[in-house]
Design a protein around this motif. Structure first.
Motif: not given
Length: 204
Positions: A111-138
């Motif tokens: 299921n390469p299409e679903q796996e690609l979506e999964l990887e995209h979501e993982a990268g998006k979640n990681y970026d959002e977590m980094v943004d939250r961390l930077r806001a919480k810990y300047p």
């Protein structure tokens, strides 16, 4: 005749079970105001439960307002549990599971299409977590930092080690003035050292 009666009894038992499941689901979603919950899941054939009751992995369901627990599971994948708070507005939720075994990796190849979506979501979640961390810990914007008699870097939280969105400020000091200089550096940016989760170590 006896076999026929047994067949009728078995059929009746099956019908009763189905009725109980349906009624149980109705009771789960009754009471209070109903809100539309739309779920999309990857893998699309995972088992999804809402408050312990199985619901479609993809589609819509009416849920009463309040806190609910979603649980996703599938062989070959890491199970995931999330508490959601439904406040009366329609809610979209994505349940993504990540492969942790041979069956999951085989599924990804098929299921390469679903796996690609999964990887995209993982990268998006990681970026959002980094943004939250930077806001919480300047302080993260200045790490790693080498100062006069000390070095500062990021480390997993010592007080909340199981929380991926909690960190410690690791400071290694050199010489008797290292800690004083590190505290001056922290306060120079307007940060309060008592609000930071600091790990102090002494270097050689």
């Amino acid at each position: 005749m006896l076999e026929e009666n047994r067949g009728l009894l078995r059929f009746g038992a099956v019908v009763l079970v189905v009725v109980l499941v349906v009624v149980g689901g109705v009771l789960l979603f009754r009471g209070g105001s109903n809100t539309k919950l739309t779920v999309m899941s990857i893998p699309n054939d995972l088992t999804l439960r809402l408050d312990g009751h199985e619901i479609p992995a993809n589609g819509e369901v009416n849920v009463k307002s309040g806190k609910h627990t979603l649980e996703g599971s599938r062989p070959g994948f890491q199970s995931y549990t999330q508490t959601i708070d439904i406040s009366g507005k329609a809610l979209n939720y994505k349940m993504y599971l990540y492969a942790n075994g041979p069956e999951g990796r085989e599924w990804a190849q098929r299921n390469p299409e679903q796996e690609l979506e999964l990887e995209h979501e993982a990268g998006k979640n990681y970026d959002e977590m980094v943004d939250r961390l930077r806001a919480k810990y300047p302080v993260l914007a200045y790490l790693p930092y080498v100062g006069d008699g000390f070095e500062a870097s990021q480390a997993p939280s010592k007080s909340d080690p199981n929380n991926p969105e909690a960190i410690s400020l690791a400071i290694e000091v050199y010489g008797p003035q290292g800690k004083t200089k590190a505290l001056q550096w922290i306060q120079g940016y307007g940060w309060n050292p008592t609000t930071l989760d600091i790990i102090w170590t002494t270097g050689k």
